[in-house]
Write a protein that holds these residues in place. Sequence first.
Motif, mmCIF file in Angstrom:
data_model
loop_
_atom_site.group_PDB
_atom_site.id
_atom_site.type_symbol
_atom_site.label_atom_id
_atom_site.label_comp_id
_atom_site.label_asym_id
_atom_site.label_seq_id
_atom_site.Cartn_x
_atom_site.Cartn_y
_atom_site.Cartn_z
ATOM 1 N N GLU A 67 0.835 -1.208 0.000
ATOM 2 C CA GLU A 67 0.000 0.000 0.000
ATOM 3 C C GLU A 67 0.866 1.254 0.000
ATOM 4 O O GLU A 67 0.620 2.202 -0.760
ATOM 5 C CB GLU A 67 -0.924 -0.001 1.224
ATOM 6 N N ARG A 387 -2.646 5.378 6.551
ATOM 7 C CA ARG A 387 -4.083 5.252 6.229
ATOM 8 C C ARG A 387 -4.899 6.285 7.024
ATOM 9 O O ARG A 387 -5.827 6.891 6.468
ATOM 10 C CB ARG A 387 -4.557 3.834 6.531
ATOM 11 N N VAL A 397 -10.636 5.341 0.754
ATOM 12 C CA VAL A 397 -9.911 4.079 0.583
ATOM 13 C C VAL A 397 -9.966 3.630 -0.883
ATOM 14 O O VAL A 397 -9.003 3.076 -1.414
ATOM 15 C CB VAL A 397 -10.496 2.979 1.521
ATOM 16 N N LEU A 400 -7.073 4.424 -3.291
ATOM 17 C CA LEU A 400 -5.786 3.719 -3.192
ATOM 18 C C LEU A 400 -5.693 2.648 -4.273
ATOM 19 O O LEU A 400 -6.608 1.842 -4.436
ATOM 20 C CB LEU A 400 -5.626 3.072 -1.807
ATOM 21 N N LYS A 403 -4.548 -1.749 -1.730
ATOM 22 C CA LYS A 403 -5.034 -1.596 -0.357
ATOM 23 C C LYS A 403 -4.605 -2.774 0.505
ATOM 24 O O LYS A 403 -4.729 -3.931 0.084
ATOM 25 C CB LYS A 403 -6.572 -1.494 -0.342
ATOM 26 N N THR A 404 -4.097 -2.476 1.709
ATOM 27 C CA THR A 404 -3.820 -3.539 2.675
ATOM 28 C C THR A 404 -5.169 -4.040 3.171
ATOM 29 O O THR A 404 -5.947 -3.267 3.732
ATOM 30 C CB THR A 404 -3.003 -3.004 3.869
ATOM 31 N N TYR A 407 -7.763 -3.772 7.161
ATOM 32 C CA TYR A 407 -7.193 -2.682 7.969
ATOM 33 C C TYR A 407 -8.146 -2.359 9.111
ATOM 34 O O TYR A 407 -9.358 -2.352 8.906
ATOM 35 C CB TYR A 407 -6.979 -1.448 7.085
#
Length: 469
Positions: A67, A387, A397, A400, A403-404, A407
């Motif tokens: 990310e 984040r 979000v 992005l 994305k991790t 989260y």
Amino acid sequence: MQKQNDNSLKRKMEARHLLMISLGGVIGTGLFLSSGYTIHEAGPVGAILAYGIGAVVVYLVMLCLGELAVAMPQTGSFHVYADKFIGPGTGFTVAILYWLTWTVALGSEFTAAGLIMRTWFPHSPTWIWSLLFMIVIFTSNALSVRFFAETEFWFSSIKVIAIIAFIVIGGLAIFGIIPIKGYSHAPLFKNLYGEGLFPNGFKGVFTTMLTVNFAFSGTELIGVTAGETKDPEKNIPKAIRTTLLRLVIFFIGSIVVMAALIPWKQAGVEQSPFVLVFKSIGLPFAGDLMNFVVLTAILSAANSGLYASTRMLWSLAHEKMIPAHYAKTNKRGVPMTALLVSMVGGVLALVSSVVAASTVYLVLVSISGLAVVIVWMAIALSEINFRKQWLKSGHTVAELKFKTPWYPLLPWIAFIMSLLSCVLIVFDPTQRSALFYMIPFLIVCYAVYYGKKAWKNKNKNKKKNTDFD
């Protein structure tokens, strides 16, 4: 008129380079030589479990790094992220730790390469071979980032082919398709559970976990290469996903084959488990073949190590944490001053391993051993704070590109599991000293950074007052 040097790097790395560089940094002597010791200490199932947990920790850290690196593709990225999202003192410390890790490794790798050459040329001095390999690795890094990436691609390819061959040939031996010395029938997987799942107790899994985490270090090189990668939005996520899948196959696959074919008490006692298995199967020139592969693994790790330490110095200078001339690049986009300093650092580490092995070198190895796990913690914490800031500044979000997932649960698990790797060292007497050296070293790094900052501010204020007068 000659074009003046600037501070910019060139985006010359392609997806295949990125994948092999991240694999090359990880698949080293740890797998080829030390994996037998891991089986011997933790038992067959214990070793598989330890490598499995280690792979999960690395994957979680890499998702966090993904990310950050896609949103901000910068060379030497870990310390830049730590600087922005944890604090400048942490950013400086992370960079110094990571630089030290690879520089110390350079010294031991050049020595190991020289020793391997002596198996073929027993009457030649080790230092001549070490010097020759130093010149080769320095040249690989000095010519251009493209040349470095290409040499690393081929170095890593040899290792990967050797591991695939080992897993395939070993798998055939496990099921009795090809004969293996010491067995009149198919060995199958009896060696894995024959003397209990954890013959040395479950504690062996925890102490081995530390070694396993260090064996997986190098995957984070994807973050170091971010500033020199073509199309980072596409290539970095791809490299992260495919690298981890391959690591699980290569590491856990190799461990399963070793554990199935070698009784755990014999593993890692006298020679590389790879050589032991190939010799038992009757592969011609097994010892020489594996020595060549191990030599390639060492040179690959040295190649990646010099690249990583050079880019970390460049990044520190680029972020104005050390003098600006370290960020100067030549017309080929290579930061030569940073490269020379990192190379000298590697040579000094090599000298200290000979002159002061039980004092200076022991301290350096202890600190560099833990450093990567601290870098992982910094990556996870940086992603958590990134984040928060991203959302606070009005972004969503959905914006992005990578994305991790899950989260903030996933990054917190990555942080806590990395932290546990450090804390667990207390239970292993052979590695406990690493913690005692690391804590004072961290304090010194923070003191140097904030001391230098205070001195700069003092001088700035003095100059202002003088101007006013």
